[in-house]
Design a protein around this motif. Structure first.
Motif, PDB file in Angstrom:
ATOM      1  N   LYS A 147       0.406  -1.447   0.331  1.00 43.38           N
ATOM      2  CA  LYS A 147      -0.015  -0.070  -0.034  1.00 43.38           C
ATOM      3  C   LYS A 147       0.623   0.889  -0.154  1.00 43.38           C
ATOM      4  O   LYS A 147       0.314   2.174  -0.271  1.00 43.38           O
ATOM      5  CB  LYS A 147      -1.003   0.085   1.741  1.00 43.38           C
ATOM      6  N   ASP A 148       1.975   1.129   0.864  1.00 46.23           N
ATOM      7  CA  ASP A 148       2.859   2.053   0.642  1.00 46.23           C
ATOM      8  C   ASP A 148       3.925   2.695  -0.657  1.00 46.23           C
ATOM      9  O   ASP A 148       5.557   2.819  -0.858  1.00 46.23           O
ATOM     10  CB  ASP A 148       3.993   2.200   2.157  1.00 46.23           C
TER      11      ASP A 148
ATOM     12  N   SER B   1       0.821   5.821  -4.830  1.00 46.73           N
ATOM     13  CA  SER B   1       0.657   6.563  -4.241  1.00 46.73           C
ATOM     14  C   SER B   1       0.016   8.078  -4.796  1.00 46.73           C
ATOM     15  O   SER B   1       0.350   7.816  -6.475  1.00 46.73           O
ATOM     16  CB  SER B   1       2.015   7.245  -3.064  1.00 46.73           C
TER      17      SER B   1
ATOM     18  N   ASP C  77       0.652  13.349  -1.422  1.00 47.79           N
ATOM     19  CA  ASP C  77       1.155  12.106  -0.183  1.00 47.79           C
ATOM     20  C   ASP C  77       2.513  12.604  -0.817  1.00 47.79           C
ATOM     21  O   ASP C  77       3.349  11.584   0.405  1.00 47.79           O
ATOM     22  CB  ASP C  77       0.209  10.128  -0.790  1.00 47.79           C
TER      23      ASP C  77
ATOM     24  N   ASP D 192       6.288  12.741   2.202  1.00 48.84           N
ATOM     25  CA  ASP D 192       6.808  11.225   2.346  1.00 48.84           C
ATOM     26  C   ASP D 192       8.792  11.005   2.443  1.00 48.84           C
ATOM     27  O   ASP D 192       8.973  11.701   0.993  1.00 48.84           O
ATOM     28  CB  ASP D 192       6.792  10.174   1.449  1.00 48.84           C
TER      29      ASP D 192
END
Length: 362
Positions: free
Chosen positions: A244-245, A250, A254, A258
């Motif tokens: 998901k990351d 992304s 986002d 990060d």
């Protein structure tokens, strides 16, 4: 002058659209071949071929449009020089600055489309494609199985026959599975069963109330017959689900917060295409200048080589950011800002007369 603007805008737009169509058809073949190879390996369900092709084309536009725009402007300006229209326009005071208005009417929307695809549509299409593949792997219909037909699994995984299937494609009846592993043959049958998917994306056929026969594929009598209440067979691997990351999945907003180097590399990778598009378009105008009898396609080769150098430098810079060789604040600005400044300098310097030397003037 508005009539001249419409004429030049039409010439630029027609050439750019022609370049997009030609290069798009060529590139579509490569994207389609790559997708077919993934379907053949079982990584992408065959039922999602068209949808995955459309989503991948969106991700490919930030690479295709800069080259198409540059080549289209080169062809349009080259024709104007070949037909001696540009010298006529220059004689009445129409220079590079006056061409800026029709030039931006074509380049501006192209840069906006590239920015939209690179910053928003491309990542959204990638996330949608990943979600569709993950959900399709839970459905027997989309994984390629059809009731009443023998289906060969990818990578020589075997042959499957399904007699009946539920409407949602998750349960089946009257199952037949034939597999070969080395010199052994494995045949399994069952009355009912279902498809299950692990957290890592591995797919299993859960067979209930059936028989399994195992023996040599050649000569011999080393056979074993088993009756089971439940048995699980693993299907060929599919496209693994990304984390998901993952920076590629992304959103751009986002990525701004990060701190990871991979996120910074992905952010600059998305910012670079619209700026490269503008730079390449500006360079195309002075590069298209030619004499009446000069070869027309020599500048196209130079432009194509310049495009390759720019794109390869972008890929190399992205790798340097991921590896930590370049800080995230520096990013790809070391390439983009000098290239934009050089392109603007070439554009506004185009068409100027050289000043005579003092010795020759005397």
């Amino acid at each position: 002058m508005p009539k001249l603007d419409r004429y030049l805008t039409r010439e630029f737009a027609q050439s750019v659209l022609a370049a997009i169509v030609v290069l798009g058809l060529i590139s579509l073949g490569g994207v389609f071949a790559d997708l077919l190879s993934e379907i053949a390996r079982g990584r992408v369900p065959a039922g999602l071929m068209l949808s995955q092709l459309g989503l991948r084309v969106i991700n490919f536009l930030p690479i295709l449009l800069p080259l198409s725009l540059m080549l289209g402007i080169l062809l349009a300006m080259g024709r104007l020089y070949r037909d001696s229209e540009m010298p006529v326009l220059a004689s009445v005071g129409v220079g590079p600055k006056r061409l800026l208005r029709p030039f931006l009417w074509v380049v501006g929307p192209a840069v906006a489309v590239v920015a939209l695809c690179s910053l928003w549509l491309g990542p959204a299409a990638l996330r949608m494609g990943e979600r569709m593949i993950w959900e399709a792997n839970r459905n027997l219909v989309l994984t390629g199985l059809e009731p009443g037909r023998f289906i060969a699994l990818p990578n020589n995984g075997g042959v499957i026959y399904v007699g009946g299937m539920s409407p949602d494609g998750t349960r089946f009846s009257r199952m037949f599975v034939h597999r070969i592993s080395g010199d052994r043959v494995d045949v399994s049958t069952s009355m009912t069963g279902a498809l299950t998917v692990d957290a890592d994306g591995s797919r299993y056929l859960k067979l209930d109330d059936g028989f399994r026969v195992e023996g040599p594929s050649g000569t011999g009598r080393d056979y074993r017959l088993m009756r089971y209440a439940s048995n699980e067979l693993r299907l060929p691997d599919t496209e693994a689900k990304r984390a998901k990351d993952d920076p590629e999945l992304s959103t751009t907003t986002d990525l701004l917060s990060d701190p990871r180097p991979a996120a910074a590399a992905q952010l600059h990778w998305r910012i670079a295409p619209p700026l490269l598009t503008l730079a390449f378009a500006l360079i195309a105008v002075p590069l298209s200048r030619s004499a009446p009898r000069q070869a027309r396609y020599g500048s196209i080769m130079i432009a194509f080589l310049g495009y390759l150098v720019g794109m390869f430098s972008t890929v190399l810079g992205r790798q340097w950011i991921e590896d930590g060789r370049l800080p995230g604040m520096v990013g790809l600005w070391w390439l983009l800002l000098p290239l934009l400044a050089f392109a603007a300098w070439l554009y506004f310097r185009d068409g100027r007369m050289r000043r005579p030397r003092r010795g020759s003037a005397a």
